[in-house]
Design a protein around this motif. Structure first.
Motif, PDB file in Angstrom:
ATOM      1  N   ILE A 172      -4.007  -5.924 -48.623  1.00  0.00           N
ATOM      2  CA  ILE A 172      -3.025  -6.686 -47.871  1.00  0.00           C
ATOM      3  C   ILE A 172      -2.077  -5.689 -47.211  1.00  0.00           C
ATOM      4  O   ILE A 172      -1.419  -4.905 -47.893  1.00  0.00           O
ATOM      5  N   LEU A 173      -2.033  -5.702 -45.901  1.00  0.00           N
ATOM      6  CA  LEU A 173      -1.219  -4.746 -45.173  1.00  0.00           C
ATOM      7  C   LEU A 173       0.246  -5.161 -45.184  1.00  0.00           C
ATOM      8  O   LEU A 173       0.578  -6.319 -44.911  1.00  0.00           O
ATOM      9  N   ASP A 174       1.100  -4.216 -45.485  1.00  0.00           N
ATOM     10  CA  ASP A 174       2.542  -4.413 -45.392  1.00  0.00           C
ATOM     11  C   ASP A 174       3.084  -3.546 -44.266  1.00  0.00           C
ATOM     12  O   ASP A 174       2.626  -2.417 -44.052  1.00  0.00           O
ATOM     13  N   SER A 175       4.046  -4.059 -43.554  1.00  0.00           N
ATOM     14  CA  SER A 175       4.649  -3.308 -42.460  1.00  0.00           C
ATOM     15  C   SER A 175       5.571  -2.240 -43.023  1.00  0.00           C
ATOM     16  O   SER A 175       6.577  -2.560 -43.669  1.00  0.00           O
ATOM     17  N   VAL A 176       5.230  -0.973 -42.809  1.00  0.00           N
ATOM     18  CA  VAL A 176       6.079   0.112 -43.289  1.00  0.00           C
ATOM     19  C   VAL A 176       7.294   0.292 -42.389  1.00  0.00           C
ATOM     20  O   VAL A 176       8.330   0.801 -42.823  1.00  0.00           O
ATOM     21  N   VAL A 177       7.171  -0.096 -41.125  1.00  0.00           N
ATOM     22  CA  VAL A 177       8.291  -0.077 -40.185  1.00  0.00           C
ATOM     23  C   VAL A 177       8.280  -1.394 -39.423  1.00  0.00           C
ATOM     24  O   VAL A 177       7.234  -1.818 -38.923  1.00  0.00           O
ATOM     25  N   HIS A 178       9.427  -2.020 -39.351  1.00  0.00           N
ATOM     26  CA  HIS A 178       9.559  -3.286 -38.631  1.00  0.00           C
ATOM     27  C   HIS A 178      10.772  -3.196 -37.711  1.00  0.00           C
ATOM     28  O   HIS A 178      11.891  -3.038 -38.177  1.00  0.00           O
ATOM     29  N   VAL A 179      10.512  -3.252 -36.414  1.00  0.00           N
ATOM     30  CA  VAL A 179      11.584  -3.229 -35.412  1.00  0.00           C
ATOM     31  C   VAL A 179      11.752  -4.649 -34.900  1.00  0.00           C
ATOM     32  O   VAL A 179      10.887  -5.174 -34.192  1.00  0.00           O
ATOM     33  N   LYS A 180      12.848  -5.290 -35.268  1.00  0.00           N
ATOM     34  CA  LYS A 180      13.095  -6.675 -34.873  1.00  0.00           C
ATOM     35  C   LYS A 180      13.705  -6.695 -33.471  1.00  0.00           C
ATOM     36  O   LYS A 180      14.900  -6.503 -33.300  1.00  0.00           O
ATOM     37  N   GLU A 181      12.852  -6.907 -32.500  1.00  0.00           N
ATOM     38  CA  GLU A 181      13.280  -6.972 -31.107  1.00  0.00           C
ATOM     39  C   GLU A 181      13.256  -8.413 -30.629  1.00  0.00           C
ATOM     40  O   GLU A 181      12.285  -9.135 -30.837  1.00  0.00           O
ATOM     41  N   ALA A 182      14.343  -8.825 -29.995  1.00  0.00           N
ATOM     42  CA  ALA A 182      14.394 -10.152 -29.391  1.00  0.00           C
ATOM     43  C   ALA A 182      13.883 -10.075 -27.963  1.00  0.00           C
ATOM     44  O   ALA A 182      14.001  -9.054 -27.293  1.00  0.00           O
ATOM     45  N   GLY A 183      13.312 -11.155 -27.490  1.00  0.00           N
ATOM     46  CA  GLY A 183      12.794 -11.183 -26.140  1.00  0.00           C
ATOM     47  C   GLY A 183      11.312 -10.873 -26.083  1.00  0.00           C
ATOM     48  O   GLY A 183      10.702 -10.412 -27.054  1.00  0.00           O
ATOM     49  N   LEU A 184      10.735 -11.118 -24.935  1.00  0.00           N
ATOM     50  CA  LEU A 184       9.306 -10.935 -24.728  1.00  0.00           C
ATOM     51  C   LEU A 184       9.003  -9.478 -24.407  1.00  0.00           C
ATOM     52  O   LEU A 184       9.552  -8.911 -23.460  1.00  0.00           O
ATOM     53  N   ILE A 185       8.134  -8.853 -25.196  1.00  0.00           N
ATOM     54  CA  ILE A 185       7.727  -7.467 -24.965  1.00  0.00           C
ATOM     55  C   ILE A 185       6.580  -7.464 -23.960  1.00  0.00           C
ATOM     56  O   ILE A 185       5.520  -8.031 -24.208  1.00  0.00           O
ATOM     57  N   TYR A 186       6.797  -6.800 -22.831  1.00  0.00           N
ATOM     58  CA  TYR A 186       5.791  -6.774 -21.777  1.00  0.00           C
ATOM     59  C   TYR A 186       4.658  -5.791 -22.076  1.00  0.00           C
ATOM     60  O   TYR A 186       3.489  -6.106 -21.902  1.00  0.00           O
ATOM     61  N   ASP A 187       5.017  -4.585 -22.518  1.00  0.00           N
ATOM     62  CA  ASP A 187       4.008  -3.558 -22.720  1.00  0.00           C
ATOM     63  C   ASP A 187       4.538  -2.524 -23.712  1.00  0.00           C
ATOM     64  O   ASP A 187       5.756  -2.400 -23.908  1.00  0.00           O
ATOM     65  N   PHE A 188       3.625  -1.769 -24.327  1.00  0.00           N
ATOM     66  CA  PHE A 188       4.007  -0.717 -25.266  1.00  0.00           C
ATOM     67  C   PHE A 188       2.942   0.368 -25.225  1.00  0.00           C
ATOM     68  O   PHE A 188       1.791   0.125 -24.834  1.00  0.00           O
ATOM     69  N   CYS A 189       3.322   1.577 -25.658  1.00  0.00           N
ATOM     70  CA  CYS A 189       2.416   2.715 -25.542  1.00  0.00           C
ATOM     71  C   CYS A 189       2.827   3.793 -26.522  1.00  0.00           C
ATOM     72  O   CYS A 189       4.025   4.073 -26.689  1.00  0.00           O
ATOM     73  N   TRP A 190       1.857   4.431 -27.187  1.00  0.00           N
ATOM     74  CA  TRP A 190       2.094   5.548 -28.088  1.00  0.00           C
ATOM     75  C   TRP A 190       2.294   6.834 -27.283  1.00  0.00           C
ATOM     76  O   TRP A 190       1.740   6.998 -26.193  1.00  0.00           O
ATOM     77  N   TYR A 191       3.071   7.773 -27.862  1.00  0.00           N
ATOM     78  CA  TYR A 191       3.139   9.113 -27.297  1.00  0.00           C
ATOM     79  C   TYR A 191       1.790   9.791 -27.522  1.00  0.00           C
ATOM     80  O   TYR A 191       1.290   9.834 -28.649  1.00  0.00           O
ATOM     81  N   PRO A 192       1.137  10.326 -26.485  1.00  0.00           N
ATOM     82  CA  PRO A 192      -0.239  10.824 -26.630  1.00  0.00           C
ATOM     83  C   PRO A 192      -0.380  12.008 -27.570  1.00  0.00           C
ATOM     84  O   PRO A 192      -1.451  12.216 -28.136  1.00  0.00           O
ATOM     85  N   GLY A 193       0.669  12.820 -27.771  1.00  0.00           N
ATOM     86  CA  GLY A 193       0.596  13.948 -28.692  1.00  0.00           C
ATOM     87  C   GLY A 193       1.087  13.632 -30.076  1.00  0.00           C
ATOM     88  O   GLY A 193       1.449  14.543 -30.831  1.00  0.00           O
ATOM     89  N   MET A 194       1.068  12.365 -30.457  1.00  0.00           N
ATOM     90  CA  MET A 194       1.597  11.943 -31.757  1.00  0.00           C
ATOM     91  C   MET A 194       0.791  12.545 -32.897  1.00  0.00           C
ATOM     92  O   MET A 194      -0.441  12.479 -32.924  1.00  0.00           O
ATOM     93  N   ASN A 195       1.469  13.194 -33.850  1.00  0.00           N
ATOM     94  CA  ASN A 195       0.871  13.768 -35.046  1.00  0.00           C
ATOM     95  C   ASN A 195       1.847  13.554 -36.189  1.00  0.00           C
ATOM     96  O   ASN A 195       3.008  13.957 -36.102  1.00  0.00           O
ATOM     97  N   SER A 196       1.393  12.906 -37.261  1.00  0.00           N
ATOM     98  CA  SER A 196       2.281  12.571 -38.363  1.00  0.00           C
ATOM     99  C   SER A 196       2.840  13.800 -39.067  1.00  0.00           C
ATOM    100  O   SER A 196       3.816  13.705 -39.810  1.00  0.00           O
ATOM    101  N   GLY A 197       2.227  14.969 -38.865  1.00  0.00           N
ATOM    102  CA  GLY A 197       2.759  16.186 -39.438  1.00  0.00           C
ATOM    103  C   GLY A 197       3.959  16.729 -38.696  1.00  0.00           C
ATOM    104  O   GLY A 197       4.688  17.575 -39.229  1.00  0.00           O
TER     105      GLY A 197
END
Length: 470
Positions: A130-155
């Motif tokens: 069962i997946l739990d949200s480790v991060v939850h950003v409560k944004e109001a309003g309709l989200i049009y689009d979203f995108c990851w940073y292409p060089g994302m590395n958890s390290g």
């Protein structure tokens, strides 16, 4: 994602941040796929690093999908009927450690991939997590689009971020560890009023943010947040953007796609315009070789495959079910062999380039032939989002849509209420019998958007080979 010690004030993201020699805390999923150098005993030369090229695993070989993890959202009992938290898109992070999803009226959710799936094949009897949200950003309003940073590395914590654009708000960059707001990028119209972007996209180097508006395309430098930007005028609203190397495709709600050549300083030169969709273009994606472009539109049952070298007409037409105005995502595997798409009927469709050459030209006038390779009925509701893991044979799917109240059932409820108030038992029984007959007819011709049985979930599926089948 695991908590790391971070400073409260995070500096703006730069292109050099991904190359900084910083200590890495914890394991990185990318490290599991880099082969360590082997000592050469036959020579006295120093050992040099020689990482091998990672070969993407074969997908859908067993024609079986194994459910790994799932998460769902439901409406509160005190909430109004028009407040429905359904999934509106999901995307894997570039390093494959987590999945970002947008939930209507509930903001952004970040879910981690279980550690046992980093480098091992799950058994067929694996327990569903069962997946739990480790991060939850409560944004109001309709989200049009979203995108990851292409060089994302958890390290490297400074590279772990994504951007969003939503109704009546600027482009915002969010931290992937604690969900804090890093910075914002604002675009202003001719009368100096801030206007929201309709679509956002990083360039491949991660140095610029390309944002599509109603009349212009604005380019922001990542390390310069605020209102500094360059703009290029366009004739129609930019509903979605796809990039590959120096190519950029801009889809519009007027059913057209514009191709641009982007130079080093960020100027756009128009290449041509493509026509073919019956509705507003909502999603596009280049194949890994950059030669072909796949596009989809609202209330359009066709996926169009374009060869950008001969863009006057579509190269191929693929069929899927899209009976809604919302964006229905599709994805192309990193190896370029598989095209995966959901649909409003809840069926996942897969096109394998080896069995169905969807990259070759066919008779585009015959769009009624379904040349799909595999079909998987995964969801009871609209499967509006799919995302293939960048390194592992794992697929993320999301389901949900806005459900309207059936007007026929509302009329029947009003008739029941009126008859009960009058106390006419005979007529009540007659209408009850008629209502039963109406409900049977309605069930036969039921529309999924009127169904009260909604399914709002995010599910991870194993699409590779299994250790054992039971």
């Amino acid at each position: 994602m695991e908590e790391l010690e971070m400073e409260s004030d995070i500096p703006p993201l730069t292109t050099e941040s991904a190359n900084l020699e910083l200590p890495i805390d914890g394991e990185s999923l990318v490290e599991n796929f880099i082969e360590k150098p082997v000592e050469n005993f036959e020579s006295t030369m120093e050992i040099t690093e020689a990482p091998t090229v990672y070969e993407f695993p074969t997908l859908f070989a067993g024609k079986t999908l194994l459910e790994l993890c799932s998460s769902s959202w439901s409406r509160s009992h005190k909430a109004k009927d028009d407040i429905q938290p359904y999934l509106r898109g999901c995307k894997w992070s570039p390093d494959g450690t987590c999945c970002l999803s947008v939930v209507n009226n509930d903001g952004m959710h970040l879910s981690e991939l279980p550690r046992d799936l980093y480098d091992s094949t799950p058994p067929a009897n694996r327990t569903i997590d069962i997946l739990d949200s480790v991060v939850h950003v409560k944004e109001a309003g309709l989200i049009y689009d979203f995108c990851w940073y292409p060089g994302m590395n958890s390290g490297f914590p400074e590279t772990c971020c994504w951007i969003t654009t939503k109704q009546n708000a600027p482009i915002q960059m969010w931290d992937a560890f604690d969900g804090s707001l890093r910075c914002s990028y604002r675009g202003f119209n001719a009368v100096d009023e801030m206007e929201p972007a309709l679509s956002v996209k990083f360039n491949e180097e991660g140095t610029r943010i390309i944002a599509g508006y109603k009349k212009v395309i604005r380019t922001f430098e990542v390390d310069r947040p605020g209102r500094d930007y360059a703009e290029h005028k366009i004739a129609s609203p930019a509903s979605c953007i796809a990039t590959h190397s120096n190519l950029m495709a801009v889809g519009s709600w007027n059913t057209t796609i514009n191709l641009y050549n982007v130079n080093e300083i960020g100027n756009y030169k128009s290449i041509g315009k493509m026509h073919g969709h019956g509705g507003g273009v909502t999603h596009m994606k280049f194949t890994p070789d950059g030669i072909r472009l796949v596009s989809g539109a609202r209330k359009d049952h066709r996926l169009l495959v374009w060869d950008i070298r001969y863009y006057r007409r579509p190269l191929n037409i693929l069929s899927r079910a899209v009976d809604t105005n919302q964006r229905v995502y599709f994805d192309v595997s990193p190896c370029g062999k598989y095209l995966v798409s959901g649909g409003s009927d809840g069926i996942l469709k897969v096109w394998d380039n080896k069995q169905v050459n969807w990259k070759s030209s066919l008779d585009v006038t015959d769009d009624g032939v379904d040349n799909v390779t595999y079909k998987f009925p995964l969801h009871k509701d609209c499967c509006n989002s799919v995302s293939i893991h960048p390194l592992r044979p794992i697929l993320a799917t999301g389901s949900g849509q806005f459900h309207f109240q059936d007007p026929i059932k509302l009329i029947e409820e009003d008739e029941h209420h009126t008859i009960k108030m009058e106390g006419n038992k005979v007529e009540e029984n007659k209408i009850e019998e008629n209502c039963v007959d109406k409900s049977e007819v309605c069930d036969e011709k039921s529309d999924m958007k009127y169904s009260s049985d909604s399914e709002n979930s995010l599910v991870f599926w194993w699409i590779g080979d299994l250790l054992e089948l039971t």
